[in-house]
Scaffold this motif. Structure first.
Motif, PDB file in Angstrom:
ATOM      1  N   GLY A 124       0.784  -1.227   0.000  1.00 17.58           N
ATOM      2  CA  GLY A 124       0.000   0.000   0.000  1.00 17.58           C
ATOM      3  C   GLY A 124       0.815   1.277   0.000  1.00 17.58           C
ATOM      4  O   GLY A 124       0.253   2.374  -0.105  1.00 17.58           O
ATOM      5  N   VAL A 125       2.133   1.179   0.101  1.00 22.59           N
ATOM      6  CA  VAL A 125       2.982   2.371   0.032  1.00 22.59           C
ATOM      7  C   VAL A 125       2.860   2.974  -1.363  1.00 22.59           C
ATOM      8  O   VAL A 125       2.980   2.272  -2.365  1.00 22.59           O
ATOM      9  CB  VAL A 125       4.456   2.002   0.315  1.00 22.59           C
ATOM     10  CG1 VAL A 125       5.369   3.201   0.089  1.00 22.59           C
ATOM     11  CG2 VAL A 125       4.606   1.488   1.737  1.00 22.59           C
ATOM     12  N   THR A 126       2.630   4.280  -1.444  1.00 19.31           N
ATOM     13  CA  THR A 126       2.574   4.926  -2.748  1.00 19.31           C
ATOM     14  C   THR A 126       3.973   5.378  -3.155  1.00 19.31           C
ATOM     15  O   THR A 126       4.851   5.560  -2.313  1.00 19.31           O
ATOM     16  CB  THR A 126       1.636   6.135  -2.743  1.00 19.31           C
ATOM     17  OG1 THR A 126       2.157   7.137  -1.852  1.00 19.31           O
ATOM     18  CG2 THR A 126       0.229   5.730  -2.308  1.00 19.31           C
ATOM     19  N   ARG A 127       4.159   5.588  -4.446  1.00 21.48           N
ATOM     20  CA  ARG A 127       5.493   5.957  -4.934  1.00 21.48           C
ATOM     21  C   ARG A 127       5.928   7.308  -4.369  1.00 21.48           C
ATOM     22  O   ARG A 127       7.107   7.499  -4.059  1.00 21.48           O
ATOM     23  CB  ARG A 127       5.521   5.967  -6.460  1.00 21.48           C
ATOM     24  CG  ARG A 127       4.645   7.023  -7.096  1.00 21.48           C
ATOM     25  CD  ARG A 127       4.867   7.133  -8.592  1.00 21.48           C
ATOM     26  NE  ARG A 127       4.121   8.243  -9.159  1.00 21.48           N
ATOM     27  CZ  ARG A 127       4.548   9.488  -9.192  1.00 21.48           C
ATOM     28  NH1 ARG A 127       5.731   9.802  -8.717  1.00 21.48           N
ATOM     29  NH2 ARG A 127       3.795  10.443  -9.723  1.00 21.48           N
ATOM     30  N   GLU A 128       4.999   8.252  -4.220  1.00 24.72           N
ATOM     31  CA  GLU A 128       5.372   9.559  -3.677  1.00 24.72           C
ATOM     32  C   GLU A 128       5.748   9.440  -2.204  1.00 24.72           C
ATOM     33  O   GLU A 128       6.717  10.063  -1.749  1.00 24.72           O
ATOM     34  CB  GLU A 128       4.236  10.556  -3.869  1.00 24.72           C
ATOM     35  CG  GLU A 128       4.021  10.956  -5.322  1.00 24.72           C
ATOM     36  CD  GLU A 128       2.915  11.982  -5.501  1.00 24.72           C
ATOM     37  OE1 GLU A 128       2.336  12.428  -4.476  1.00 24.72           O
ATOM     38  OE2 GLU A 128       2.615  12.347  -6.658  1.00 24.72           O
ATOM     39  N   ALA A 147       0.228   8.842 -12.033  1.00 23.04           N
ATOM     40  CA  ALA A 147      -0.619   8.786 -10.843  1.00 23.04           C
ATOM     41  C   ALA A 147       0.223   8.410  -9.622  1.00 23.04           C
ATOM     42  O   ALA A 147       1.254   7.755  -9.742  1.00 23.04           O
ATOM     43  CB  ALA A 147      -1.720   7.756 -11.051  1.00 23.04           C
ATOM     44  N   ASN A 148      -0.239   8.829  -8.441  1.00 21.96           N
ATOM     45  CA  ASN A 148       0.434   8.435  -7.207  1.00 21.96           C
ATOM     46  C   ASN A 148      -0.033   7.029  -6.834  1.00 21.96           C
ATOM     47  O   ASN A 148      -0.716   6.811  -5.843  1.00 21.96           O
ATOM     48  CB  ASN A 148       0.132   9.432  -6.088  1.00 21.96           C
ATOM     49  CG  ASN A 148       0.955   9.156  -4.845  1.00 21.96           C
ATOM     50  OD1 ASN A 148       2.022   8.531  -4.911  1.00 21.96           O
ATOM     51  ND2 ASN A 148       0.465   9.602  -3.708  1.00 21.96           N
ATOM     52  N   ALA A 149       0.362   6.080  -7.653  1.00 18.19           N
ATOM     53  CA  ALA A 149      -0.092   4.698  -7.527  1.00 18.19           C
ATOM     54  C   ALA A 149       0.606   4.000  -6.368  1.00 18.19           C
ATOM     55  O   ALA A 149       1.655   4.443  -5.892  1.00 18.19           O
ATOM     56  CB  ALA A 149       0.162   3.942  -8.825  1.00 18.19           C
ATOM     57  N   SER A 150       0.033   2.880  -5.927  1.00 20.67           N
ATOM     58  CA  SER A 150       0.658   2.079  -4.882  1.00 20.67           C
ATOM     59  C   SER A 150       1.717   1.176  -5.497  1.00 20.67           C
ATOM     60  O   SER A 150       1.623   0.779  -6.667  1.00 20.67           O
ATOM     61  CB  SER A 150      -0.394   1.232  -4.154  1.00 20.67           C
ATOM     62  OG  SER A 150      -0.906   0.234  -5.023  1.00 20.67           O
ATOM     63  N   ILE A 151       2.711   0.833  -4.699  1.00 19.61           N
ATOM     64  CA  ILE A 151       3.778  -0.039  -5.190  1.00 19.61           C
ATOM     65  C   ILE A 151       3.224  -1.424  -5.543  1.00 19.61           C
ATOM     66  O   ILE A 151       3.631  -2.040  -6.536  1.00 19.61           O
ATOM     67  CB  ILE A 151       4.907  -0.160  -4.155  1.00 19.61           C
ATOM     68  CG1 ILE A 151       5.559   1.215  -3.907  1.00 19.61           C
ATOM     69  CG2 ILE A 151       5.949  -1.180  -4.597  1.00 19.61           C
ATOM     70  CD1 ILE A 151       6.196   1.841  -5.133  1.00 19.61           C
TER      71      ILE A 151
END
Length: 470
Positions: A124-128, A147-151
């Protein structure tokens, strides 16, 4: 094609009821069945109709994931992973109903190894958020899909983005994963070593599997040092073909560009209006170079010469972080800028990828197709690796409008495949591109089906995605 591939499947009503009861008793308020919660976990950023799960479990640990999958396995109920919901081909839909596992609370950075340039994170960590966490280490994670997608989601869809031309895609930057299989057991695919000859490369099997072979519970990533200097800029061109020719020459000459993004005139017009950019409404390349003061200057000068040879204008670049941020935010906001062109229409964002030598041909033929059919469809692209996107505006409430959109997408994919390309460079297959995967790989898809049946015999892991099992 997408609407036909997104048909509802067979529901196991008794199993769904049993699993819902088990999860409600075990997790209490962390398991939600309200329609609003379910709708939030089936939304897509395409026109593919939403197909709601029957419940949403907010997982907090890998043990939570194992509990859910075991319950679903016992009762043959589908289970679908959910990161941020930014996928583009219906990957989070639940055509057979079932349970959605929301990973927003599994958002911990578990380990950072600066000396080895790697880290391990929960899905669930996002790239940002990851790059914010890494800032003081002098390292960063380069994959940037916009997008600030999840890893976890980026791993599952084998995402890439604007930096892929230099740093590769998720397949190049995932060292290992842990995943819960269809039986509810957690496995680890590899260690942290940079290379291994130990057996099958199971890591690559899970990267891009879209949650159909296992539910990811952690991802170990390759990191990179933050460059001493970063400079970026924009160069206008008289035509998209001229811009593509400049891209091809830049790559073939081995200039280590970090980002080289294509926008056509219509996309530039949309971005200028949306982000108030000080540029002209013409096809353009957005570029970025990473390195030292000296190497960035040399690379920028070399590209300027190529641009001039291809008929391009002045290459205006800057090392100012504020100006670069504005530039790349405008690129990342392309989808929203396109929506603003015609607020009453829907946007279908689709991508293909071709060998770099065929990029100019494929883009030019696509533009001719758009013009010949009177369509409104800006083009943007990660041009450095032959990947481009068409953002088609169309009436999604009209059968004729949907048919026109699907016919265009079919022609676009046929064009890319005829040039020995692929039906998707980074969006994945999901529900929207099943037919094109069959066209691209033919009987090889049967081998994928065999792998799926072996690892998930009851077809509970994100069913109805990538291919039909029937």
């Amino acid at each position: 094609m997408a609407l036909r591939d997104a048909k509802a499947g067979v529901r196991n009503e008794a199993g769904i009821e049993a699993v819902s009861g088990i999860l409600k008793q075990r997790f209490g308020e962390r398991f939600q069945t309200g329609r609003a919660f379910r709708a939030q976990h089936a939304h897509t950023t395409t026109y593919i109709p939403t197909q709601l799960p029957d419940g949403v479990l907010f997982a907090e640990t890998a043990d939570d994931v194992k509990t859910v999958v075991r319950a679903c396995a016992d009762h043959k109920v589908p289970v679908i992973g959910f990161g941020t919901g930014s996928s583009l081909e219906g990957q989070v839909n639940a055509p057979n109903g079932g349970i959605s596992i929301d990973f927003s609370r599994m958002n911990r950075v578990l380990e950072v190894n600066p000396e080895d340039l790697d880290c391990t994170v929960e899905p669930g960590v996002t790239r940002e958020a990851l790059n914010t966490h890494l800032r003081d280490t002098g390292l960063f994670f380069p994959i940037d899909p916009g997008a600030n997608a999840s890893i976890g989601g980026m791993t599952s869809t084998r995402a890439s983005g604007t930096n892929a031309v230099r740093y590769g895609t998720m397949k190049d930057n995932v060292l290992a994963v842990t995943a819960v299989t269809a039986s509810g057991e957690e496995i680890r695919t590899a260690r942290r070593a940079r290379k291994s000859s130990a057996g099958y490369d199971l890591t690559r099997l899970f990267v891009g599997a879209e949650g159909t072979l296992g539910i990811l519970t952690s991802v170990t990533l390759r990191l990179h040092g933050i460059p001493q200097k970063i400079a970026g800029g924009v160069c206008a061109f008289p035509s998209v073909k001229a811009a593509c020719d400049a891209v091809i020459m830049t790559i073939q000459m081995g200039i280590p560009v970090a980002r080289i993004e294509l926008v056509d005139a219509l996309q530039m017009r949309a971005s200028i209006a949306y982000a108030n950019l000080p540029y002209e409404e013409s096809p353009a390349l957005f570029l970025e170079f990473h390195g030292t003061d000296e190497t960035v200057e040399l690379q920028s000068a070399a590209f300027a010469e190529i641009a001039a040879e291809c008929g391009g204008g002045e290459f205006r670049f800057t090392a100012s972080p504020e100006e670069r941020t504005k530039l790349w935010k405008a690129r990342h906001d392309a989808y929203w800028s396109v929506r603003a062109l015609a607020p009453g229409l829907a946007v279908l964002s689709t991508d293909v990828c071709v060998p770099i030598s065929r990029l100019a041909d494929c883009v030019a033929e696509t533009q001719a197709d758009i013009e010949a059919n009177g369509l409104l469809a800006p083009i943007v692209g990660h041009a450095g690796d032959g990947n481009f996107h068409v953002q088609l505006l169309f009436d999604d409430k009209s059968a004729a409008g949907i048919a026109t959109a699907e016919e265009f997408v079919a022609r676009l994919n046929a064009r890319a495949l005829a040039m020995d390309g692929t039906c998707t460079g980074e969006h994945g297959i999901g529900q929207g591109k099943m037919a094109f995967l069959e066209q691209e790989l033919g009987g090889t898809v049967d081998l994928m089906r065999q792998i799926k049946r072996s690892l998930d015999p009851d077809n509970i892991l994100n069913p109805g995605k990538i291919f039909h099992l029937g």
